[in-house]
Design a protein around this motif. Structure first.
Motif, mmCIF file in Angstrom:
data_model
loop_
_atom_site.group_PDB
_atom_site.id
_atom_site.type_symbol
_atom_site.label_atom_id
_atom_site.label_comp_id
_atom_site.label_asym_id
_atom_site.label_seq_id
_atom_site.Cartn_x
_atom_site.Cartn_y
_atom_site.Cartn_z
ATOM 1 N N ASP A 125 34.442 47.081 38.886
ATOM 2 C CA ASP A 125 34.254 47.686 37.554
ATOM 3 C C ASP A 125 34.828 49.094 37.466
ATOM 4 O O ASP A 125 34.976 49.635 36.359
ATOM 5 C CB ASP A 125 32.764 47.724 37.202
ATOM 6 C CG ASP A 125 32.248 46.342 36.776
ATOM 7 O OD1 ASP A 125 33.083 45.457 36.538
ATOM 8 O OD2 ASP A 125 31.021 46.182 36.705
ATOM 9 N N GLU B 265 34.328 42.608 33.768
ATOM 10 C CA GLU B 265 35.118 41.381 33.857
ATOM 11 C C GLU B 265 34.731 40.559 35.087
ATOM 12 O O GLU B 265 34.718 39.323 35.039
ATOM 13 C CB GLU B 265 36.607 41.720 33.899
ATOM 14 C CG GLU B 265 37.508 40.498 33.848
ATOM 15 C CD GLU B 265 38.988 40.859 33.835
ATOM 16 O OE1 GLU B 265 39.819 39.950 33.676
ATOM 17 O OE2 GLU B 265 39.309 42.066 33.996
ATOM 18 N N LYS C 158 39.162 45.187 33.438
ATOM 19 C CA LYS C 158 38.256 45.633 32.384
ATOM 20 C C LYS C 158 36.844 45.721 32.953
ATOM 21 O O LYS C 158 36.439 44.846 33.737
ATOM 22 C CB LYS C 158 38.283 44.683 31.193
ATOM 23 C CG LYS C 158 39.640 44.586 30.512
ATOM 24 C CD LYS C 158 39.611 43.541 29.408
ATOM 25 C CE LYS C 158 40.968 43.449 28.722
ATOM 26 N NZ LYS C 158 42.046 43.075 29.666
ATOM 27 N N GLU D 158 31.692 38.389 34.357
ATOM 28 C CA GLU D 158 32.037 37.306 33.413
ATOM 29 C C GLU D 158 32.826 36.204 34.108
ATOM 30 O O GLU D 158 32.559 35.007 33.916
ATOM 31 C CB GLU D 158 32.849 37.899 32.261
ATOM 32 C CG GLU D 158 33.245 36.864 31.222
ATOM 33 C CD GLU D 158 34.103 37.473 30.107
ATOM 34 O OE1 GLU D 158 34.749 36.709 29.387
ATOM 35 O OE2 GLU D 158 34.120 38.721 29.989
#
Length: 560
Positions: free
Chosen positions: A319, A206, A203, A209
């Protein structure tokens, strides 16, 4: 149309300014007078080969200028526009040749290359001479000439559109087939990558994160200790809450006696008590929410490493993995749907080809019909020109599909033989000299100026003939001159008598005996001078009254 010719210091011509008009212009003179020099000079202005031998002896350079009057749609305009040159109704071609053989070219006083000068010259003048054949001998223009003769210009224009549509449809099919074939070769790889990425399910965002979670989990012990220390500080000495409440009760007991001066302090203490409670609750919630389990750190690191490994494998950013997965999935969809897509494109290409073929076959039939008509018309012109043994034929040959073009599916070529029993050959390879010039004259008369330059020049088209044949040559030149400007170099009085303009070319000597110089001059002839010149052509060195009477007869349009 050629309206003027200016020559300076070319071979034996010192200075010449020739004004030309429409119709038939004839140039006559004794053998060796320099008629070929005049044509060589014009050839220079038209971009023909130049050398030092063309410059008059003793001169530093030779200059030739040719002036043309151009109709609005003359092809020379398109050439000038293409080259970014100024176009005008009057076109002046100029060539300067130095004594060293080097030359410069100009159009309307703008410098150009000799190649461009030749290109322009070919649209303006067509020469049929002893050693200078062009125009109709060029097989590349035969198809266009036949189409003009048959009135097929609009049909051929439609055929060009159909051809382009066919090529576009074929290209679309080829491109799609190549894309599908490439996709098929990559299908196993694509399916593997798509399955791999779908299983990974990356995703956007991600990686950042997970990196943040990893940093937090790696500092788990320190975080836990800090949270415990903060909670302990709040609870130390009975707790902040208890002490704040005690403070508040003490103030409230004496508030009435303070005359309102403690109200603000009490309100502030009340607010601090509320915030202290919220702080304690927040610390408690955060402590519960922080999942600092070492096993969770292992899972986060495993996920982060898997994403980064996939990104390195496919040479993209983490990404961008999700977008790459979507692209690969689309390419797989193309493979799955390619049969239907290619089927539609194949039908479109087949329909475009059928449309082109239908138009091409119609035009081919019209060409064959027009070719037979043209052959018959040219044959009727050959006998009066003393070419009765000559044969002319227009070959319309079907081309294989790979040679089809926007002009059709035929190769058109004018063929001829000038001797009985010889096989037809291309016009460029048949007999040379006056015989070939007369053949070209016959063909030009039938084509009536179609596809020709605005000025046609015939050099000794009457060579080797006389009497009725020469008269026939003159008649056909005059008929052709009704459509285009015609200039003819001739030794025939019958041809000369047909001219609407007449120039005499002659040599004269100048200077002292020891330094005499021979020059060639061209003089326009008035009516009486023209009569005398034709009489000379009839009688030779001594002009007799009988020759003058015969000249009068020829000029009156009678056979002499």
């Amino acid at each position: 149309m050629l309206t003027g010719l200016s020559v300076r210091d070319i071979v034996l011509i010192e200075r010449l300014d020739l004004a030309c008009g429409d119709g038939l212009g004839v140039l006559t003179g004794e053998t060796g007078a320099g008629k070929s020099i005049l044509l060589d000079a014009l050839g220079l202005a038209l971009g023909r080969r130049a050398d030092a031998g063309l410059v008059r002896n003793g001169a530093g350079q030779g200059v030739v200028s040719a002036v043309f009057d151009l109709p609005a749609k003359h092809p020379a305009h398109a050439i000038l526009t293409e080259q970014g040159l100024d176009a005008a109704d009057e076109l002046v071609l100029r060539r300067v040749v130095g004594a060293d053989g080097k030359s410069r070219a100009f159009v309307n006083d703008q410098p150009i290359s000799v190649a461009l000068l030749r290109r322009l010259g070919d649209t303006l003048v067509e020469i049929h001479g002893q050693n200078d054949e062009q125009g109709l001998t060029d097989a590349t223009i035969h198809r266009a000439l036949l189409d003009e003769y048959a009135g097929l210009e609009k049909d051929v224009s439609g055929l060009r559109d159909a051809y382009q549509a066919m090529r576009d449809a074929e290209k679309a099919l080829i491109d799609a087939a190549q894309t599908a074939e490439q996709a098929r070769r990559e299908e196993d790889f694509l399916r593997h990558v798509v399955n791999e990425l779908q299983e990974l399910s990356p995703k956007p965002g991600e990686e950042q994160e997970l990196a943040q979670q990893r940093s937090m989990l790696q500092a788990g012990e320190k975080l836990a200790a800090a949270m415990q220390e903060a909670q302990g500080a709040l609870e130390q000495g009975g707790g902040v809450d208890a002490r704040l409440r005690a403070c508040l009760r003490a103030l409230e007991r004496v508030a009435e006696k303070a005359g309102g001066k403690l109200d603000a302090v009490i309100a502030q203490a009340d607010q601090v008590l509320l915030q202290a409670g919220e702080l304690a609750s927040a610390l408690d919630r955060t402590a519960r929410d922080l999942d600092l389990d070492p096993q969770r750190l292992d899972k986060v690191e495993e996920r982060l490493f898997a994403l980064r490994a996939a990104a390195r494998k496919h040479n993209v950013a983490v990404d961008d993995l999700a977008a790459m997965a979507d692209r690969f999935a689309e390419r797989l969809a193309l493979i799955d749907n390619q049969a239907a897509s290619l089927g539609k494109l194949e039908k479109a290409a087949a329909a475009a080809k059928t449309a082109y073929q239908a138009k091409a076959e119609t035009i081919s039939a019209a060409r064959r019909k027009a070719a037979a008509k043209l052959d018959k018309a040219v044959a009727a012109e050959l006998a009066p020109l003393k070419l009765g043994a000559a044969k002319f034929s227009t070959s319309v040959e079907a081309l294989p599909p790979e040679q089809w073009s926007a002009e059709g599916a035929d190769r058109v070529q004018f063929l001829a033989s000038t001797n009985q029993g010889t096989a037809p050959g291309s016009l460029a390879k048949i007999a040379s000299g006056g015989e070939l010039s007369r053949f070209m004259l016959a063909l030009r008369v039938v084509l009536a100026g179609r596809g020709s330059a605005g000025t046609l020049i015939f050099d000794e088209v009457d060579r080797g003939v006389g009497g009725a044949t020469a008269a026939a040559v003159g008649q056909r030149l005059a008929r052709l001159a009704e459509r285009v400007q015609v200039l003819v170099v001739t030794h025939s009085p019958q041809v000369a008598a047909k001219g609407s303009h007449h120039w005499r070319i002659a040599k004269r000597e100048t200077g002292a005996a020891k330094n005499r110089t021979t020059l060639t001059e061209v003089a326009p002839l008035q009516a009486s001078e023209r009569r005398e010149e034709i009489a000379r052509m009839l009688a030779g060195a001594t002009v007799t009254d009988a020759a003058r009477a015969a000249a009068d007869s020829l000029l009156a349009g009678q056979e002499g």
